[in-house]
Design a protein around this motif. Sequence first.
Motif, PDB file in Angstrom:
ATOM      1  N   GLY A 163       0.822  -1.198   0.000  1.00  0.00           N
ATOM      2  CA  GLY A 163       0.000   0.000   0.000  1.00  0.00           C
ATOM      3  C   GLY A 163       0.857   1.248   0.000  1.00  0.00           C
ATOM      4  O   GLY A 163       2.077   1.189   0.036  1.00  0.00           O
ATOM      5  N   HIS A 164       0.187   2.387  -0.009  1.00  0.00           N
ATOM      6  CA  HIS A 164       0.892   3.648  -0.119  1.00  0.00           C
ATOM      7  C   HIS A 164       1.143   4.314   1.228  1.00  0.00           C
ATOM      8  O   HIS A 164       2.034   5.145   1.358  1.00  0.00           O
ATOM      9  CB  HIS A 164       0.111   4.603  -1.030  1.00  0.00           C
ATOM     10  N   ALA A 165       0.348   3.972   2.242  1.00  0.00           N
ATOM     11  CA  ALA A 165       0.499   4.610   3.552  1.00  0.00           C
ATOM     12  C   ALA A 165       1.650   3.970   4.324  1.00  0.00           C
ATOM     13  O   ALA A 165       1.727   2.744   4.425  1.00  0.00           O
ATOM     14  CB  ALA A 165      -0.798   4.487   4.337  1.00  0.00           C
ATOM     15  N   PRO A 166       2.545   4.776   4.896  1.00  0.00           N
ATOM     16  CA  PRO A 166       3.627   4.209   5.691  1.00  0.00           C
ATOM     17  C   PRO A 166       3.084   3.547   6.959  1.00  0.00           C
ATOM     18  O   PRO A 166       2.162   4.058   7.598  1.00  0.00           O
ATOM     19  CB  PRO A 166       4.507   5.418   6.015  1.00  0.00           C
ATOM     20  N   LEU A 167       3.655   2.405   7.303  1.00  0.00           N
ATOM     21  CA  LEU A 167       3.232   1.644   8.480  1.00  0.00           C
ATOM     22  C   LEU A 167       3.977   2.144   9.711  1.00  0.00           C
ATOM     23  O   LEU A 167       5.184   2.392   9.663  1.00  0.00           O
ATOM     24  CB  LEU A 167       3.525   0.160   8.261  1.00  0.00           C
ATOM     25  N   LEU A 168       3.265   2.296  10.821  1.00  0.00           N
ATOM     26  CA  LEU A 168       3.862   2.700  12.095  1.00  0.00           C
ATOM     27  C   LEU A 168       3.678   1.579  13.103  1.00  0.00           C
ATOM     28  O   LEU A 168       2.553   1.208  13.436  1.00  0.00           O
ATOM     29  CB  LEU A 168       3.207   3.980  12.619  1.00  0.00           C
ATOM     30  N   THR A 169       4.780   1.016  13.598  1.00  0.00           N
ATOM     31  CA  THR A 169       4.758  -0.044  14.605  1.00  0.00           C
ATOM     32  C   THR A 169       5.266   0.512  15.931  1.00  0.00           C
ATOM     33  O   THR A 169       6.298   1.187  15.975  1.00  0.00           O
ATOM     34  CB  THR A 169       5.641  -1.231  14.169  1.00  0.00           C
ATOM     35  N   LEU A 170       4.564   0.214  17.008  1.00  0.00           N
ATOM     36  CA  LEU A 170       4.916   0.719  18.339  1.00  0.00           C
ATOM     37  C   LEU A 170       5.751  -0.314  19.078  1.00  0.00           C
ATOM     38  O   LEU A 170       5.355  -1.482  19.196  1.00  0.00           O
ATOM     39  CB  LEU A 170       3.652   1.038  19.139  1.00  0.00           C
ATOM     40  N   ILE A 171       6.909   0.139  19.610  1.00  0.00           N
ATOM     41  CA  ILE A 171       7.844  -0.736  20.318  1.00  0.00           C
ATOM     42  C   ILE A 171       8.107  -0.141  21.701  1.00  0.00           C
ATOM     43  O   ILE A 171       8.677   0.944  21.818  1.00  0.00           O
ATOM     44  CB  ILE A 171       9.194  -0.861  19.573  1.00  0.00           C
ATOM     45  N   PHE A 172       7.709  -0.835  22.756  1.00  0.00           N
ATOM     46  CA  PHE A 172       7.887  -0.336  24.124  1.00  0.00           C
ATOM     47  C   PHE A 172       9.039  -1.080  24.792  1.00  0.00           C
ATOM     48  O   PHE A 172       9.025  -2.312  24.872  1.00  0.00           O
ATOM     49  CB  PHE A 172       6.600  -0.521  24.923  1.00  0.00           C
ATOM     50  N   GLY A 173      10.022  -0.329  25.243  1.00  0.00           N
ATOM     51  CA  GLY A 173      11.201  -0.965  25.830  1.00  0.00           C
ATOM     52  C   GLY A 173      11.973  -0.023  26.720  1.00  0.00           C
ATOM     53  O   GLY A 173      11.383   0.683  27.554  1.00  0.00           O
ATOM     54  N   HIS A 174      13.280   0.063  26.497  1.00  0.00           N
ATOM     55  CA  HIS A 174      14.186   0.645  27.479  1.00  0.00           C
ATOM     56  C   HIS A 174      15.226   1.538  26.815  1.00  0.00           C
ATOM     57  O   HIS A 174      15.719   1.247  25.716  1.00  0.00           O
ATOM     58  CB  HIS A 174      14.850  -0.481  28.258  1.00  0.00           C
ATOM     59  N   GLY A 175      15.566   2.607  27.539  1.00  0.00           N
ATOM     60  CA  GLY A 175      16.389   3.650  26.957  1.00  0.00           C
ATOM     61  C   GLY A 175      17.761   3.223  26.490  1.00  0.00           C
ATOM     62  O   GLY A 175      18.163   3.504  25.354  1.00  0.00           O
ATOM     63  N   ALA A 176      18.524   2.560  27.356  1.00  0.00           N
ATOM     64  CA  ALA A 176      19.900   2.216  26.995  1.00  0.00           C
ATOM     65  C   ALA A 176      19.950   1.212  25.853  1.00  0.00           C
ATOM     66  O   ALA A 176      20.739   1.365  24.912  1.00  0.00           O
ATOM     67  CB  ALA A 176      20.650   1.676  28.213  1.00  0.00           C
ATOM     68  N   SER A 177      19.125   0.195  25.910  1.00  0.00           N
ATOM     69  CA  SER A 177      19.160  -0.803  24.833  1.00  0.00           C
ATOM     70  C   SER A 177      18.622  -0.221  23.530  1.00  0.00           C
ATOM     71  O   SER A 177      19.093  -0.580  22.436  1.00  0.00           O
ATOM     72  CB  SER A 177      18.399  -2.071  25.222  1.00  0.00           C
ATOM     73  N   PHE A 178      17.676   0.723  23.591  1.00  0.00           N
ATOM     74  CA  PHE A 178      17.215   1.400  22.380  1.00  0.00           C
ATOM     75  C   PHE A 178      18.335   2.258  21.780  1.00  0.00           C
ATOM     76  O   PHE A 178      18.539   2.268  20.566  1.00  0.00           O
ATOM     77  CB  PHE A 178      16.009   2.287  22.688  1.00  0.00           C
ATOM     78  N   ARG A 179      19.057   3.003  22.617  1.00  0.00           N
ATOM     79  CA  ARG A 179      20.128   3.858  22.098  1.00  0.00           C
ATOM     80  C   ARG A 179      21.213   3.016  21.436  1.00  0.00           C
ATOM     81  O   ARG A 179      21.711   3.358  20.357  1.00  0.00           O
ATOM     82  CB  ARG A 179      20.751   4.694  23.219  1.00  0.00           C
ATOM     83  N   HIS A 180      21.572   1.925  22.067  1.00  0.00           N
ATOM     84  CA  HIS A 180      22.615   1.070  21.493  1.00  0.00           C
ATOM     85  C   HIS A 180      22.108   0.333  20.252  1.00  0.00           C
ATOM     86  O   HIS A 180      22.889   0.056  19.339  1.00  0.00           O
ATOM     87  CB  HIS A 180      23.154   0.109  22.550  1.00  0.00           C
ATOM     88  N   ALA A 181      20.811   0.053  20.195  1.00  0.00           N
ATOM     89  CA  ALA A 181      20.245  -0.513  18.964  1.00  0.00           C
ATOM     90  C   ALA A 181      20.330   0.504  17.836  1.00  0.00           C
ATOM     91  O   ALA A 181      20.647   0.155  16.690  1.00  0.00           O
ATOM     92  CB  ALA A 181      18.795  -0.932  19.196  1.00  0.00           C
ATOM     93  N   ALA A 182      20.040   1.768  18.146  1.00  0.00           N
ATOM     94  CA  ALA A 182      20.118   2.811  17.128  1.00  0.00           C
ATOM     95  C   ALA A 182      21.541   2.944  16.601  1.00  0.00           C
ATOM     96  O   ALA A 182      21.756   3.166  15.397  1.00  0.00           O
ATOM     97  CB  ALA A 182      19.634   4.144  17.703  1.00  0.00           C
ATOM     98  N   ARG A 183      22.511   2.788  17.469  1.00  0.00           N
ATOM     99  CA  ARG A 183      23.908   2.793  17.008  1.00  0.00           C
ATOM    100  C   ARG A 183      24.157   1.595  16.088  1.00  0.00           C
ATOM    101  O   ARG A 183      24.790   1.721  15.031  1.00  0.00           O
ATOM    102  CB  ARG A 183      24.857   2.745  18.202  1.00  0.00           C
ATOM    103  N   ASN A 184      23.671   0.427  16.460  1.00  0.00           N
ATOM    104  CA  ASN A 184      23.859  -0.771  15.656  1.00  0.00           C
ATOM    105  C   ASN A 184      23.238  -0.614  14.272  1.00  0.00           C
ATOM    106  O   ASN A 184      23.766  -1.134  13.280  1.00  0.00           O
ATOM    107  CB  ASN A 184      23.247  -1.973  16.389  1.00  0.00           C
ATOM    108  N   LEU A 185      22.140   0.130  14.189  1.00  0.00           N
ATOM    109  CA  LEU A 185      21.437   0.323  12.925  1.00  0.00           C
ATOM    110  C   LEU A 185      22.013   1.477  12.102  1.00  0.00           C
ATOM    111  O   LEU A 185      21.526   1.755  11.006  1.00  0.00           O
ATOM    112  CB  LEU A 185      19.950   0.580  13.192  1.00  0.00           C
TER     113      LEU A 185
END
Length: 234
Positions: free
Chosen positions: A165-187
Amino acid sequence: MADHHLALIRHGAYHQRAGAPSALQPYPLTNEGAQQARDCGTEIAQLLEGSAFRLDSVVHSSCQLRAWQTARIASDVLLERGFEITEIHQSPALSERSVGSAANLTLEEIEAVLAEDPRFDTPPPGWKSDSDYRLPLQGAESMTMAGTRVAGYLRHIVETASTNGHAPLLTLIFGHGASFRHAARNLGVLRRSDIPKLSMYHARPLRLCYNQDGSWAHSGGHWKQRRGGEIATD
């Protein structure tokens, strides 16, 4: 094929044991944290109502109570606003960095355990905020290891999602600050040098976009800038 956006949402304020790494603490949200979760649901609803985003009906959460509660409360607000949510899928892959068998001990207690064990060296100063330091205890991870784990989960979500489809999909992910920041670095979204300068606001969505060319980018929301001398609690 439309782009896929993931809203990374740090849990609300909770009854954290003073002086202990956040990690796998089992305690619930405070009243403030519950209100932050409600405000999160309202913020997401307003984003959806004012944009072309299509909400993923499956919400993802770590197995820690504080993250699940934040997801549940925010989801209830979205349901009240007429959005469809069919499941809150919990996964240990979204958990905060594990300190293994030292779970829920204070920093002083952890250091005393290591000092009394002849197999281990004294941990270096500031070890809790060292991205690459792993406690020499069964089940422990470094924050870099936790970020790699979370990034793998995020990649799996976008690789298995239906984004037709044409509409962008938004997925909600609930977790934790440090592991999210380090995931963002990994990505590739953050640099290593960014990690100690940044945190995440409680229950405020920060969006990453997975692009059609396979790259990731920061697409919305704000990182929290750490003040000088601020003590990390995530």
